[in-house]
Design an enzyme around this catalytic site. Structure first.
Site, short mmCIF file in Angstrom:
data_model
loop_
_atom_site.label_atom_id
_atom_site.label_comp_id
_atom_site.label_asym_id
_atom_site.label_seq_id
_atom_site.Cartn_x
_atom_site.Cartn_y
_atom_site.Cartn_z
CB CYS A 1 -0.90 0.00 1.22
SG CYS A 1 -1.95 1.45 1.33
NE ARG B 1 10.92 -8.29 -24.07
CZ ARG B 1 9.93 -7.81 -23.35
NH1 ARG B 1 9.85 -8.09 -22.06
NH2 ARG B 1 9.00 -7.05 -23.91
#
Length: 293
Positions: A122, A274
């Site tokens: 959060c 990648r």
């Protein structure tokens, strides 16, 4: 039921980093009764000069780093030196971090303090209005260190090398499968610091605190996180002066916009040879000169 070794808790107190619980596992139609080692999350209260400011759910290790990093990320202090002492006080219901900060920092905290209840995952707990949100997303506050240019660009190979090394240093994640990590690597992609926590925000705060306590210029290397790159992760990195944040997963669109405004290079999907660069690609160049092997 606490698995105290090898995951010891805070000193000789009651909090372990992981606990063994009964569980039944299913595999190819077979059920096996046994136990599983699970990560612990503990209420950690951050108390500044005797005044409770926030309660976060966190993993109970590297708490001094957490105290310093949280103080910096939340702009409670301007520099690590403003945190004069941190005492870890374990009790029956959680852990209190008694943080002694300089008088000037305490005056600023009193002027802006609000009640917060933090939870893992959060990033805006306790913000009670859109006006507060607008304030939290600003990066041009005079207290912010800001992203600055230091040295030559990084190579893509350094980025991949560092992320590939992360898994080997995530000891708690290897044991429980429930931990996030934040790491810091030098220009050659050598992973020098890793901090783990059940909360991705907490892990990054711990890393920021570790860098500050060690006197390391965060801009001399780059940060990596084993999570998505949300706006608050970008915000914490930018406020710490980190110029490149690499995430193993995707960023959010808001995170990309914030990174662009902050001058921070944001890369996502950094794994398996990648990666995708979303902002300020000047810090990642294939033709950059590596500093070592």
């Amino acid at each position: 039921m606490n698995a105290r070794a090898p995951f010891a808790g805070v000193g000789d107190e009651t909090f372990a980093l992981a606990s063994s619980v009964p569980a039944s596992s299913w595999h190819d139609g077979l059920i096996e009764d046994g136990s599983e080692l699970l990560a612990e999350e503990v209420p950690v209260a951050l108390v500044f000069n005797g005044i409770s400011h926030a309660v976060m759910l966190a993993s109970p290790q590297d708490l001094e780093d957490f105290a310093v990093g949280f103080s910096l990320s939340e702009r409670i202090v301007r520099a690590a030196q403003d945190v004069r002492e941190v005492e870890v006080e374990a009790g029956p219901h959680g852990i209190a971090l008694a943080i002694d900060i300089a008088p000037g920092a305490m005056a600023r905290l009193k002027a802006t303090r609000r009640a917060r209840l933090g939870q893992t995952g959060c990033g805006l707990c306790g913000i009670d209005s859109l006006a507060w949100f607008e304030r939290e997303t600003e990066l041009d506050d005079p207290r912010d260190g800001g992203v600055h240019e230091t040295g030559s660009p990084f190579t893509p190979q350094a980025l991949q090398r560092a992320m590939a090394a992360m898994a080997g240093q995530q000891r708690l994640h290897q044991a429980t499968g429930a931990m996030h990590a934040a790491g810091w690597a030098d220009r050659d992609g050598h992973l020098l610091l890793v901090r783990e926590d059940v909360g991705r925000h907490n892990a990054l705060d711990k890393l920021v605190g570790a860098l500050a306590r060690a006197g390391i210029d965060a801009g001399d290397g780059f940060a990596l996180v084993t999570s998505r790159a949300s706006f608050e992760m970008v915000q914490k990195a930018a406020r710490a002066g980190i110029g490149l944040l690499a995430a193993i997963s995707a960023p959010t669109a808001m995170a990309v916009r914030l990174a662009d405004r902050a001058g921070l290079t944001l890369a996502g999907f950094v794994r398996g040879g990648r990666h995708v660069v979303y902002t300020h690609p000047r810090r990642l160049r294939p033709d950059a000169v590596a500093h070592g092997t």
